[in-house]
Design an enzyme around this catalytic site. Structure first.
Site, PDB file in Angstrom:
ATOM      1  N   SER A  17       0.822  -1.214   0.000  1.00  0.00           N
ATOM      2  CA  SER A  17       0.000   0.000   0.000  1.00  0.00           C
ATOM      3  C   SER A  17       0.858   1.267   0.000  1.00  0.00           C
ATOM      4  O   SER A  17       1.829   1.380   0.753  1.00  0.00           O
ATOM      5  CB  SER A  17      -0.908   0.022   1.231  1.00  0.00           C
ATOM      6  OG  SER A  17      -1.573   1.274   1.308  1.00  0.00           O
ATOM      7  N   LYS A  68     -13.168  -3.994   1.721  1.00  0.00           N
ATOM      8  CA  LYS A  68     -13.979  -2.826   1.365  1.00  0.00           C
ATOM      9  C   LYS A  68     -15.484  -3.087   1.422  1.00  0.00           C
ATOM     10  O   LYS A  68     -16.260  -2.175   1.705  1.00  0.00           O
ATOM     11  CB  LYS A  68     -13.601  -2.343  -0.040  1.00  0.00           C
ATOM     12  CG  LYS A  68     -12.271  -1.626  -0.103  1.00  0.00           C
ATOM     13  CD  LYS A  68     -11.964  -1.229  -1.531  1.00  0.00           C
ATOM     14  CE  LYS A  68     -11.332   0.135  -1.583  1.00  0.00           C
ATOM     15  NZ  LYS A  68     -11.124   0.629  -2.934  1.00  0.00           N
ATOM     16  N   ASN A  89     -14.084   2.834   1.634  1.00  0.00           N
ATOM     17  CA  ASN A  89     -12.620   2.872   1.713  1.00  0.00           C
ATOM     18  C   ASN A  89     -12.124   3.817   2.800  1.00  0.00           C
ATOM     19  O   ASN A  89     -10.928   3.928   3.011  1.00  0.00           O
ATOM     20  CB  ASN A  89     -12.003   3.282   0.363  1.00  0.00           C
ATOM     21  CG  ASN A  89     -12.215   4.745   0.052  1.00  0.00           C
ATOM     22  OD1 ASN A  89     -13.159   5.364   0.559  1.00  0.00           O
ATOM     23  ND2 ASN A  89     -11.361   5.320  -0.762  1.00  0.00           N
ATOM     24  N   ASP A 105     -13.404   6.858  -3.439  1.00  0.00           N
ATOM     25  CA  ASP A 105     -12.718   6.480  -4.688  1.00  0.00           C
ATOM     26  C   ASP A 105     -13.236   7.282  -5.885  1.00  0.00           C
ATOM     27  O   ASP A 105     -12.452   7.707  -6.746  1.00  0.00           O
ATOM     28  CB  ASP A 105     -12.893   4.988  -4.964  1.00  0.00           C
ATOM     29  CG  ASP A 105     -12.021   4.117  -4.068  1.00  0.00           C
ATOM     30  OD1 ASP A 105     -10.969   4.593  -3.630  1.00  0.00           O
ATOM     31  OD2 ASP A 105     -12.414   2.965  -3.820  1.00  0.00           O
ATOM     32  N   GLY A 133     -15.375  -4.121 -12.417  1.00  0.00           N
ATOM     33  CA  GLY A 133     -15.036  -4.594 -11.074  1.00  0.00           C
ATOM     34  C   GLY A 133     -15.346  -3.538 -10.026  1.00  0.00           C
ATOM     35  O   GLY A 133     -16.137  -2.614 -10.257  1.00  0.00           O
ATOM     36  N   ALA A 135     -13.521  -1.090  -8.769  1.00  0.00           N
ATOM     37  CA  ALA A 135     -13.137   0.277  -9.109  1.00  0.00           C
ATOM     38  C   ALA A 135     -14.145   0.890 -10.083  1.00  0.00           C
ATOM     39  O   ALA A 135     -14.498   2.061  -9.965  1.00  0.00           O
ATOM     40  CB  ALA A 135     -11.740   0.293  -9.721  1.00  0.00           C
TER      41      ALA A 135
HETATM   42  P1  ATR Z   1     -10.988  -3.797  -9.051  1.00  0.00           P
HETATM   43  O1  ATR Z   1     -11.650  -3.807  -7.711  1.00  0.00           O
HETATM   44  O2  ATR Z   1      -9.607  -3.208  -9.047  1.00  0.00           O
HETATM   45  O3  ATR Z   1     -11.841  -3.213 -10.121  1.00  0.00           O
HETATM   46  P2  ATR Z   1     -11.708  -6.456  -9.840  1.00  0.00           P
HETATM   47  O4  ATR Z   1     -13.000  -6.307  -9.134  1.00  0.00           O
HETATM   48  O5  ATR Z   1     -10.976  -7.750  -9.700  1.00  0.00           O
HETATM   49  O6  ATR Z   1     -10.693  -5.345  -9.377  1.00  0.00           O
HETATM   50  O7  ATR Z   1     -11.917  -6.131 -11.385  1.00  0.00           O
HETATM   51  C1  ATR Z   1     -10.911  -6.278 -12.317  1.00  0.00           C
HETATM   52  C2  ATR Z   1     -11.414  -5.828 -13.680  1.00  0.00           C
HETATM   53  O8  ATR Z   1     -10.371  -6.067 -14.615  1.00  0.00           O
HETATM   54  C3  ATR Z   1     -12.625  -6.598 -14.175  1.00  0.00           C
HETATM   55  O9  ATR Z   1     -13.411  -5.779 -14.998  1.00  0.00           O
HETATM   56  C4  ATR Z   1     -11.954  -7.706 -14.979  1.00  0.00           C
HETATM   57  O10 ATR Z   1     -12.778  -8.293 -15.969  1.00  0.00           O
HETATM   58  P3  ATR Z   1     -13.686  -9.596 -15.607  1.00  0.00           P
HETATM   59  O11 ATR Z   1     -14.880  -9.065 -14.896  1.00  0.00           O
HETATM   60  O12 ATR Z   1     -13.998 -10.191 -16.913  1.00  0.00           O
HETATM   61  O13 ATR Z   1     -12.823 -10.468 -14.737  1.00  0.00           O
HETATM   62  C5  ATR Z   1     -10.847  -6.936 -15.641  1.00  0.00           C
HETATM   63  N1  ATR Z   1      -9.794  -7.816 -16.129  1.00  0.00           N
HETATM   64  C6  ATR Z   1      -8.830  -8.426 -15.399  1.00  0.00           C
HETATM   65  N2  ATR Z   1      -8.046  -9.174 -16.200  1.00  0.00           N
HETATM   66  C7  ATR Z   1      -8.520  -9.039 -17.468  1.00  0.00           C
HETATM   67  C8  ATR Z   1      -8.158  -9.545 -18.752  1.00  0.00           C
HETATM   68  N3  ATR Z   1      -7.106 -10.370 -18.886  1.00  0.00           N
HETATM   69  N4  ATR Z   1      -8.882  -9.172 -19.829  1.00  0.00           N
HETATM   70  C9  ATR Z   1      -9.935  -8.340 -19.710  1.00  0.00           C
HETATM   71  N5  ATR Z   1     -10.336  -7.818 -18.524  1.00  0.00           N
HETATM   72  C10 ATR Z   1      -9.646  -8.164 -17.416  1.00  0.00           C
END
Ligand code: ATR
Length: 275
Positions: A17, A68, A89, A105, A133, A135
């Protein structure tokens, strides 16, 4: 019990962090007698930790993965924004023992965009958002609040995008991940909220060929600071904003509540956090 206010960030893992550097810099800069610590908290210890920290002089906490969502159940008071996003957060421990939970955020996202692209106008046209996701939830809520007329949302896993539309409403249009490039010419704002492009991970491979040069493009990935996604947008003549500022700005409301001073986000801070 200390006689100065303590704050910190909880998560698991927590060693990566940047928040201790961020808040530590502000404490030094403003000469505030206080502390900010990284605290590793396992999931099963979350409740006890939240109840015991105020007794040790803690006035609040930042919350990162994986807590979170879980802190929402343990807080006594939630802001509308945290409720809408479904995650918090930033926690403040009130004198009467209650825990107040907020999500900053989306605020951090917007402030970063406004600082990095001063001419940015939410109303200029649709926003194209990659990713659905945690974020993305905060960013979509903030874009809607800022007055973006439409959000074109695309995610590798389409049902997650559909769940966001179910939560946040009709201003969201979903397009398939493989079709997303065709939406670029409509977009006034383009945001990568996925982890693609992060050092050591997979690259962002959607071609940005159709992008308008007037679009403002931002990435939540900040390691590296200049992602290929941002470089490709800059090559198209777009204004680009890196993701570090979102992290810096999201810390502002917490610091102000805990330590009584509204801190500034500037180049000095960026250097300190990156050092
Ligand atoms: P965060 O809280 O940082 O948003 P998360 O909830 O794990 O983390 O979300 C990650 C995002 O990155 C998601 O939209 C994920 O897509 P999926 O919902 O299909 O998993 C996206 N992501 C991660 N790796 C990916 C990849 N190789 N190709 C396309 N999207 C990806």
């Amino acid at each position: 019990m200390t006689n100065f206010p303590r704050a910190g960030v909880i998560g698991n893992p927590i060693s990566h962090s940047l928040s201790p550097k961020l808040h530590g810099h502000w404490l030094r800069r403003y000469g505030i007698a206080g502390s900010y610590e990284a605290i590793q908290v396992k999931e099963d210890a979350l409740q006890d930790t939240l109840r015991s920290l105020p007794e040790q002089g803690f006035v609040g906490l930042n919350v990162t993965l994986p807590h979170k969502v879980a802190v929402m159940q343990l807080a006594d008071q939630l802001t509308d924004r945290a409720t809408l996003i479904g995650a918090a957060n930033t926690l403040t421990f009130k004198d009467d023992g209650r825990i107040f939970a907020d999500n900053t955020d989306g605020y951090g996202f917007l402030e970063n965009l406004r600082q990095g692209a001063p001419g940015w106008d939410a109303k200029a046209g649709p926003a194209l958002v990659f990713g659905a996701g945690g974020a993305a939830r905060a960013i979509i809520v903030s874009l809607i609040e800022a007055g973006v007329p439409e959000i074109i949302l695309t995610n590798r896993t389409r049902p997650k995008a559909e769940a966001l539309r179910a939560d946040f409403g009709a201003r969201i249009r979903i397009v398939d991940w493989v079709q997303s490039g065709t939406m670029l010419s409509d977009a006034a704002t383009v945001v990568n909220t996925t982890s693609l492009g992060m050092r050591g991970g997979q690259e962002f491979r959607v071609s940005l060929d159709g992008l308008r040069s007037s679009a403002v493009v931002t990435d939540i990935v900040y390691n590296p600071l200049r992602t290929k996604f941002l470089d490709a947008a800059a090559e198209k003549g777009c204004t680009t904003v890196d993701g570090l500022g979102m992290l810096l700005h999201q810390g502002v409301p917490g610091f102000e509540r805990w330590f009584g001073k509204r801190p500034e986000v500037d180049d000095d801070l960026r250097r300190a956090v990156l050092a």
